[in-house]
Design an enzyme around this catalytic site. Sequence first.
Site, PDB file in Angstrom:
ATOM      1  N   GLY A  27      -2.251   4.179  -3.578  1.00 48.14           N
ATOM      2  CA  GLY A  27      -0.776   3.429  -4.118  1.00 48.14           C
ATOM      3  C   GLY A  27      -0.019   4.227  -3.466  1.00 48.14           C
ATOM      4  O   GLY A  27       0.320   5.103  -2.672  1.00 48.14           O
ATOM      5  N   THR A  28       0.984   3.158  -2.838  1.00 54.06           N
ATOM      6  CA  THR A  28       1.434   3.538  -1.768  1.00 54.06           C
ATOM      7  C   THR A  28       2.857   2.504  -1.502  1.00 54.06           C
ATOM      8  O   THR A  28       2.805   1.766  -2.370  1.00 54.06           O
ATOM      9  CB  THR A  28       0.297   3.425  -0.728  1.00 54.06           C
ATOM     10  OG1 THR A  28       1.529   3.637   0.937  1.00 54.06           O
ATOM     11  CG2 THR A  28       0.203   2.039  -0.605  1.00 54.06           C
ATOM     12  N   THR A  29       3.061   2.937  -0.085  1.00 54.66           N
ATOM     13  CA  THR A  29       4.165   2.126  -0.056  1.00 54.66           C
ATOM     14  C   THR A  29       4.378   1.410   1.823  1.00 54.66           C
ATOM     15  O   THR A  29       4.167   2.541   2.791  1.00 54.66           O
ATOM     16  CB  THR A  29       5.921   2.415   0.266  1.00 54.66           C
ATOM     17  OG1 THR A  29       5.655   3.188  -0.612  1.00 54.66           O
ATOM     18  CG2 THR A  29       7.126   1.591   0.389  1.00 54.66           C
TER      19      THR A  29
END
Lengths: 252, 230
Positions: free
Chosen positions: B13-15
């Site tokens: 889950g990231t940017t």
Amino acid sequence: MSSVGAGYDLSSTTFSPDGRVFQVEYAQKAVDNSGTVLGLRVRDGVVLAIEKPVISKLAVPGANRRILSADRSVGMAGAGLAADCRMVVNRARGECQNYKHFYGSAMPTEVLAERIASYVHLFTLYWSVRPCGASTLVAGCDQSGGERTPQLYLVEPNGVVQRFYGTALGKARQSAKSEIEKLDLSSMSAKEAVKAAAKIIYQVHDESKDKQFELEMTWIAPETDYEHRRVPADMLAEAEAEAKAAIEAMDE
Amino acid sequence: MAYTQVNIPVSLGTTIMACKFGGGGDGDSASGVVLCADSRTSTGAYIANKVADKISQLAEDIWICRSGSAADTQAVTEYVRNGIRQHCSMQQRPCTVFTAAQLCQQIAYNNKSRLSAGMIVAGYDSEKGGSVYGIPLGGTLAPTESYAIGGSGSTYIYAYCEKFFPTDAPLTREGAIEFCRKAVMLATMRDGSSGGCVRMMIVDSAGSEKRFYRGNERDAYEESRPATNQ
């Protein structure tokens, strides 16, 4: 003539005591006995030419192409058994499309020539198939950045591939090659090469031995946007007229 | 009794983001790209790795930002690396960013039902200069002239990026670094699945430069804003 195989020439999976595979050499003979095919790689393009014997007065002139496109900017001309030539070109077409699909860009000519060489080589490894009776000239022009690199490769029935400035195949290859050596290929334009190729084909054609022939030529040049196309009819006619005139001038 | 599950698939889950900089306005090639990502890898609510490196190398000057399933993106990256090596060996020339992105896209599309991987491929090659390609879920190849963002945290910075990406002149190298760093930092402040530090890769004709910004930059940012309830 040729040396006798003496039993070592019955299968392409048999070596002779002096390290030759006779079946592959015999395949090369099929190429050597065909009509003249020549390719010239010049400063700004590549020209392919082929001397097609007219088999019948009823054959439609200009049909039955012997020089085919493998991709937009790649042309292939075959010498030897015509059906074997078509088989190689069909494979090349598949290779070009697969490459484009997988990598997103056009196949470099060098990579194609090496793939075709590997393909042709396969037929010399197995007892169940015969070697390919065709040599293929692969002409292409790659674009990298802003630069264009015209290239000409020769793939032989034994699977060897070699890059050339100019080369010839078929019956009259020796005389054609000596004529090619006289040309200054690296400074010639593709337009001039069309005329030069036509002249050589007419010069080496043996009137007494061979039948009437039809000249088929294609080119890759700035004038074709570096796509492989047939030489336009008017340009071809002009080249042929000049070639015939040159022959007559020589005979006088 | 509540307990932390540690056998849930590890997710990124990231940017992630990448943006082009430099280059003239009249279609000159961009001088380079900046890739930027957060560093949180979670297994459910447990942060499995708070300093993860989500920017992986595909070739000398071609990098990939990974989001989605950690296992899927690592596997795809390995396949693409392999494909690039074979391709370079065949054509005796360095790989272009486009080809790397194409290989990645082929794998993503042909395995779309099996993979959960959103990626951004960016880098520098001598043919096109700096290039950025987004490869979201499903296996589209999305080239971009400006920037690409991805991952769960990217939803919170769509408006920020749109507003603060300059449209009058191309970004400078420093401008691009600041733009990406700020954007990823802001996303980590709102997305629970993004956090940790900010990792960055700057790629141009001189090569690839790696950078690291600590998570306490968020505190500095908070301090700098005016107090609201006085």
